[in-house]
Scaffold this motif. Structure first.
Motif, PDB file in Angstrom:
ATOM      1  N   PRO A   4      18.938 -38.914  34.140  1.00 38.85           N
ATOM      2  CA  PRO A   4      19.287 -40.325  34.338  1.00 38.85           C
ATOM      3  C   PRO A   4      18.048 -41.210  34.219  1.00 38.85           C
ATOM      4  O   PRO A   4      16.945 -40.839  34.629  1.00 38.85           O
ATOM      5  CB  PRO A   4      19.855 -40.348  35.768  1.00 38.85           C
ATOM      6  N   GLY A   5      18.247 -42.385  33.623  1.00 36.19           N
ATOM      7  CA  GLY A   5      17.151 -43.330  33.471  1.00 36.19           C
ATOM      8  C   GLY A   5      16.328 -43.145  32.223  1.00 36.19           C
ATOM      9  O   GLY A   5      15.419 -43.928  31.966  1.00 36.19           O
ATOM     10  N   THR A   6      16.621 -42.098  31.413  1.00 37.90           N
ATOM     11  CA  THR A   6      15.897 -41.892  30.153  1.00 37.90           C
ATOM     12  C   THR A   6      16.851 -42.088  28.988  1.00 37.90           C
ATOM     13  O   THR A   6      18.056 -41.883  29.115  1.00 37.90           O
ATOM     14  CB  THR A   6      15.272 -40.495  30.082  1.00 37.90           C
ATOM     15  N   ASP A   7      16.320 -42.481  27.825  1.00 38.40           N
ATOM     16  CA  ASP A   7      17.182 -42.739  26.660  1.00 38.40           C
ATOM     17  C   ASP A   7      16.532 -42.370  25.341  1.00 38.40           C
ATOM     18  O   ASP A   7      17.017 -42.729  24.271  1.00 38.40           O
ATOM     19  CB  ASP A   7      17.596 -44.217  26.630  1.00 38.40           C
ATOM     20  N   GLU A  12       1.169 -40.422  24.347  1.00 37.92           N
ATOM     21  CA  GLU A  12       0.371 -40.904  23.216  1.00 37.92           C
ATOM     22  C   GLU A  12       1.219 -41.269  22.006  1.00 37.92           C
ATOM     23  O   GLU A  12       0.737 -41.327  20.889  1.00 37.92           O
ATOM     24  CB  GLU A  12      -0.657 -39.826  22.827  1.00 37.92           C
ATOM     25  N   ALA A  13       2.500 -41.509  22.220  1.00 33.82           N
ATOM     26  CA  ALA A  13       3.396 -41.931  21.139  1.00 33.82           C
ATOM     27  C   ALA A  13       4.510 -42.754  21.752  1.00 33.82           C
ATOM     28  O   ALA A  13       4.834 -42.617  22.944  1.00 33.82           O
ATOM     29  CB  ALA A  13       3.962 -40.728  20.398  1.00 33.82           C
ATOM     30  N   GLU A  14       5.079 -43.631  20.942  1.00 35.91           N
ATOM     31  CA  GLU A  14       6.202 -44.426  21.418  1.00 35.91           C
ATOM     32  C   GLU A  14       7.494 -43.972  20.751  1.00 35.91           C
ATOM     33  O   GLU A  14       7.470 -43.341  19.700  1.00 35.91           O
ATOM     34  CB  GLU A  14       5.968 -45.918  21.173  1.00 35.91           C
ATOM     35  N   ALA A  15       8.603 -44.283  21.379  1.00 34.35           N
ATOM     36  CA  ALA A  15       9.915 -43.903  20.857  1.00 34.35           C
ATOM     37  C   ALA A  15      10.863 -45.084  20.962  1.00 34.35           C
ATOM     38  O   ALA A  15      10.807 -45.863  21.926  1.00 34.35           O
ATOM     39  CB  ALA A  15      10.477 -42.716  21.637  1.00 34.35           C
ATOM     40  N   ALA A  16      11.710 -45.221  19.940  1.00 32.51           N
ATOM     41  CA  ALA A  16      12.758 -46.240  19.986  1.00 32.51           C
ATOM     42  C   ALA A  16      13.911 -45.747  20.848  1.00 32.51           C
ATOM     43  O   ALA A  16      14.125 -44.538  21.014  1.00 32.51           O
ATOM     44  CB  ALA A  16      13.248 -46.552  18.582  1.00 32.51           C
ATOM     45  N   GLY A  27      11.894 -31.837  23.547  1.00 32.33           N
ATOM     46  CA  GLY A  27      10.926 -32.907  23.709  1.00 32.33           C
ATOM     47  C   GLY A  27      10.863 -33.433  25.121  1.00 32.33           C
ATOM     48  O   GLY A  27      11.488 -32.905  26.051  1.00 32.33           O
ATOM     49  N   TRP A  28      10.088 -34.505  25.270  1.00 29.95           N
ATOM     50  CA  TRP A  28       9.888 -35.151  26.562  1.00 29.95           C
ATOM     51  C   TRP A  28      10.839 -36.341  26.682  1.00 29.95           C
ATOM     52  O   TRP A  28      10.892 -37.181  25.796  1.00 29.95           O
ATOM     53  CB  TRP A  28       8.446 -35.639  26.713  1.00 29.95           C
ATOM     54  N   ALA A  29      11.606 -36.397  27.754  1.00 30.27           N
ATOM     55  CA  ALA A  29      12.566 -37.476  27.960  1.00 30.27           C
ATOM     56  C   ALA A  29      11.874 -38.657  28.625  1.00 30.27           C
ATOM     57  O   ALA A  29      11.203 -38.504  29.660  1.00 30.27           O
ATOM     58  CB  ALA A  29      13.726 -36.996  28.824  1.00 30.27           C
ATOM     59  N   VAL A  30      12.020 -39.842  28.020  1.00 25.22           N
ATOM     60  CA  VAL A  30      11.398 -41.057  28.560  1.00 25.22           C
ATOM     61  C   VAL A  30      12.368 -42.216  28.439  1.00 25.22           C
ATOM     62  O   VAL A  30      13.374 -42.141  27.728  1.00 25.22           O
ATOM     63  CB  VAL A  30      10.098 -41.409  27.799  1.00 25.22           C
ATOM     64  N   ARG A  31      12.053 -43.289  29.140  1.00 28.18           N
ATOM     65  CA  ARG A  31      12.725 -44.557  28.878  1.00 28.18           C
ATOM     66  C   ARG A  31      11.951 -45.236  27.754  1.00 28.18           C
ATOM     67  O   ARG A  31      10.740 -45.441  27.868  1.00 28.18           O
ATOM     68  CB  ARG A  31      12.746 -45.423  30.130  1.00 28.18           C
ATOM     69  N   ALA A  32      12.626 -45.555  26.659  1.00 29.21           N
ATOM     70  CA  ALA A  32      11.935 -46.058  25.474  1.00 29.21           C
ATOM     71  C   ALA A  32      11.098 -47.286  25.772  1.00 29.21           C
ATOM     72  O   ALA A  32       9.982 -47.437  25.246  1.00 29.21           O
ATOM     73  CB  ALA A  32      12.954 -46.363  24.379  1.00 29.21           C
ATOM     74  N   SER A  33      11.594 -48.156  26.631  1.00 32.09           N
ATOM     75  CA  SER A  33      10.863 -49.397  26.915  1.00 32.09           C
ATOM     76  C   SER A  33       9.524 -49.141  27.587  1.00 32.09           C
ATOM     77  O   SER A  33       8.616 -49.965  27.498  1.00 32.09           O
ATOM     78  CB  SER A  33      11.727 -50.309  27.799  1.00 32.09           C
ATOM     79  N   GLU A  34       9.388 -47.951  28.227  1.00 31.60           N
ATOM     80  CA  GLU A  34       8.127 -47.646  28.902  1.00 31.60           C
ATOM     81  C   GLU A  34       7.108 -47.021  27.959  1.00 31.60           C
ATOM     82  O   GLU A  34       5.960 -46.813  28.353  1.00 31.60           O
ATOM     83  CB  GLU A  34       8.390 -46.685  30.070  1.00 31.60           C
ATOM     84  N   SER A  35       7.527 -46.716  26.725  1.00 33.72           N
ATOM     85  CA  SER A  35       6.598 -46.093  25.775  1.00 33.72           C
ATOM     86  C   SER A  35       6.039 -47.073  24.764  1.00 33.72           C
ATOM     87  O   SER A  35       5.252 -46.678  23.890  1.00 33.72           O
ATOM     88  CB  SER A  35       7.310 -44.959  25.031  1.00 33.72           C
ATOM     89  N   ARG A  66       0.269 -44.886  30.543  1.00 35.73           N
ATOM     90  CA  ARG A  66       0.381 -44.059  31.741  1.00 35.73           C
ATOM     91  C   ARG A  66       1.709 -44.341  32.439  1.00 35.73           C
ATOM     92  O   ARG A  66       2.057 -45.487  32.702  1.00 35.73           O
ATOM     93  CB  ARG A  66      -0.780 -44.335  32.684  1.00 35.73           C
ATOM     94  N   LEU A  67       2.449 -43.283  32.709  1.00 39.10           N
ATOM     95  CA  LEU A  67       3.733 -43.398  33.396  1.00 39.10           C
ATOM     96  C   LEU A  67       3.547 -43.149  34.884  1.00 39.10           C
ATOM     97  O   LEU A  67       2.487 -42.660  35.334  1.00 39.10           O
ATOM     98  CB  LEU A  67       4.742 -42.396  32.822  1.00 39.10           C
ATOM     99  N   GLY A  68       4.562 -43.428  35.643  1.00 38.29           N
ATOM    100  CA  GLY A  68       4.488 -43.189  37.076  1.00 38.29           C
ATOM    101  C   GLY A  68       4.454 -41.716  37.432  1.00 38.29           C
ATOM    102  O   GLY A  68       3.988 -41.339  38.502  1.00 38.29           O
ATOM    103  N   GLY A  69       4.965 -40.872  36.527  1.00 42.78           N
ATOM    104  CA  GLY A  69       4.970 -39.428  36.738  1.00 42.78           C
ATOM    105  C   GLY A  69       5.136 -38.735  35.405  1.00 42.78           C
ATOM    106  O   GLY A  69       5.411 -39.367  34.374  1.00 42.78           O
TER     107      GLY A  69
END
Length: 354
Positions: free
Chosen positions: A86-89, A105-109, A52-60, A70-73
């Motif tokens: 680093p920086g993703t959870d 187009e989806a959020e994650a906890a 999957g795609w690694a993100v910081r949950a708070s940004e989703s 929209r993310l910064g990158g």
């Protein structure tokens, strides 16, 4: 001698063998010599449980197909089992990225799709206890913990068998399944030669197959008395009455009858406890199954009945003088205590797995 007394006396002659260090895969089936615990927690960093795609949950937060965020990158792609950047959870599924790779187009906890550091194998977790038999799943956990070596006890038995030998391959297979090793050597026919063989070094215990009865050339008991000490000859076990045991050269010696049903019954009643004592094994629970048919037994003798496991429970196949075509179908056995006349059909009984 009663079977329970004989099994205890024979096991008392054994001392746990010296531990050896083996790989986690090589330890499977053997008995752990000491507790094995996780020192450093695993995983060392947060890892992906799926692709999957690694993100910081708070940004989703709030992201959906109708309201992409929209993310910064573009978020990095992570394969299952790999460490998160680093920086993703959290992990988003593959379809969470729209036409623009910077829009999700989806959020994650927090923690979704991932394993936090030290939660797969927390530090201090005991993976296997001293005296416990190492299973294949233990081996999996031990390898995942990064343990290159595990301390186990693996007894080595010498089988003295007269030809033509059809029994020692069965015993070697059963011994190997219980974490031991065994070698077969031709059994000398004469008492003097057999006594010398009983004193030869290189094994933790010796098993003599055949020559235990009243036949004119049955010299097993006399040879053991000559080589060391004969503790008992004649066990209240059916089949297997002519079995015996003792010690020679500081090692336990088990005498098994030569007839297949009697030899295997005596091994199950006496050999298994001996092997467990040599391995330092803790008591193990036996499965309980209902009998599909009545079992009758003689008062005053421990009777071993061979069984076959079926969907309805355990089907008795026979005991004393069971023909080989029925014995070959057995995959379990029942020891009926000397105070019992047997069990009616449907009785739940503890069985020994073959």
């Amino acid at each position: 001698m009663p079977v329970a007394e004989a099994a205890a006396a024979l096991a008392a002659l054994a001392r746990p063998v010296a531990p050896v260090s083996v790989s986690p895969a090589g330890a499977v089936g053997a008995v752990a010599a000491r507790d094995v615990a996780v020192e450093a927690g695993r995983p060392e960093a947060r890892i992906a449980l799926r692709d999957g795609w690694a993100v910081r949950a708070s940004e989703s937060t709030g992201a959906s197909p109708y309201g992409p965020v929209r993310l910064g990158g573009a978020p990095p792609w992570v394969e299952a089992g790999a460490a998160l950047p680093p920086g993703t959870d959290a992990l988003l599924p593959p379809e969470a990225i729209g036409p623009d790779p910077r829009e999700i187009e989806a959020e994650a906890a927090a923690g979704e799709g991932t394993r936090a550091p030290g939660t797969e194998l927390p530090p201090g977790t005991r993976l296997v206890a001293a005296g416990e038999r190492v299973s294949a799943l233990h081996g999996l956990a031990l390898a995942a913990a990064g343990l290159g070596q595990v301390s186990v006890r693996r007894p080595h038995l010498r089988l003295l068998a007269a030809g033509p030998d059809t029994l020692s391959p069965v015993l070697r297979a059963w011994i190997a399944a219980r974490g031991g090793t065994a070698e077969t050597i031709a059994r000398p026919a004469e008492a003097d030669d057999l006594a010398a063989a009983l004193q030869a070094p290189g094994a933790d215990a010796v098993v003599v197959i055949g020559g235990t009865g009243p036949g004119r050339r049955d010299a097993a008991a006399a040879a053991l008395a000559q080589a060391g000490r004969l503790h008992a000859h004649g066990i209240a076990l059916r089949p297997g009455e002519s079995a015996g045991f003792g010690e020679a050269a500081g090692r336990p010696v088990l005498l098994l009858p030569g007839r297949p049903d009697a030899a295997l019954a005596a091994w199950l009643a006496l050999g298994n406890p001996l092997l467990a004592a040599l391995a330092g094994a803790a008591p193990e629970a036996s499965p309980t199954l209902p009998l599909t048919r009545k079992v009758a037994s003689v008062i005053g003798l421990t009777e071993l009945v061979f069984l076959r496991r079926v969907p309805a429970g355990a089907a008795p196949l026979g005991g004393n003088e069971i023909p080989l075509h029925r014995l070959a179908g057995a995959d379990a056995a029942l020891l009926v205590p000397p105070a019992h006349e047997g069990y009616p059909a449907g009785t739940p009984v503890e069985v020994l797995l073959l």
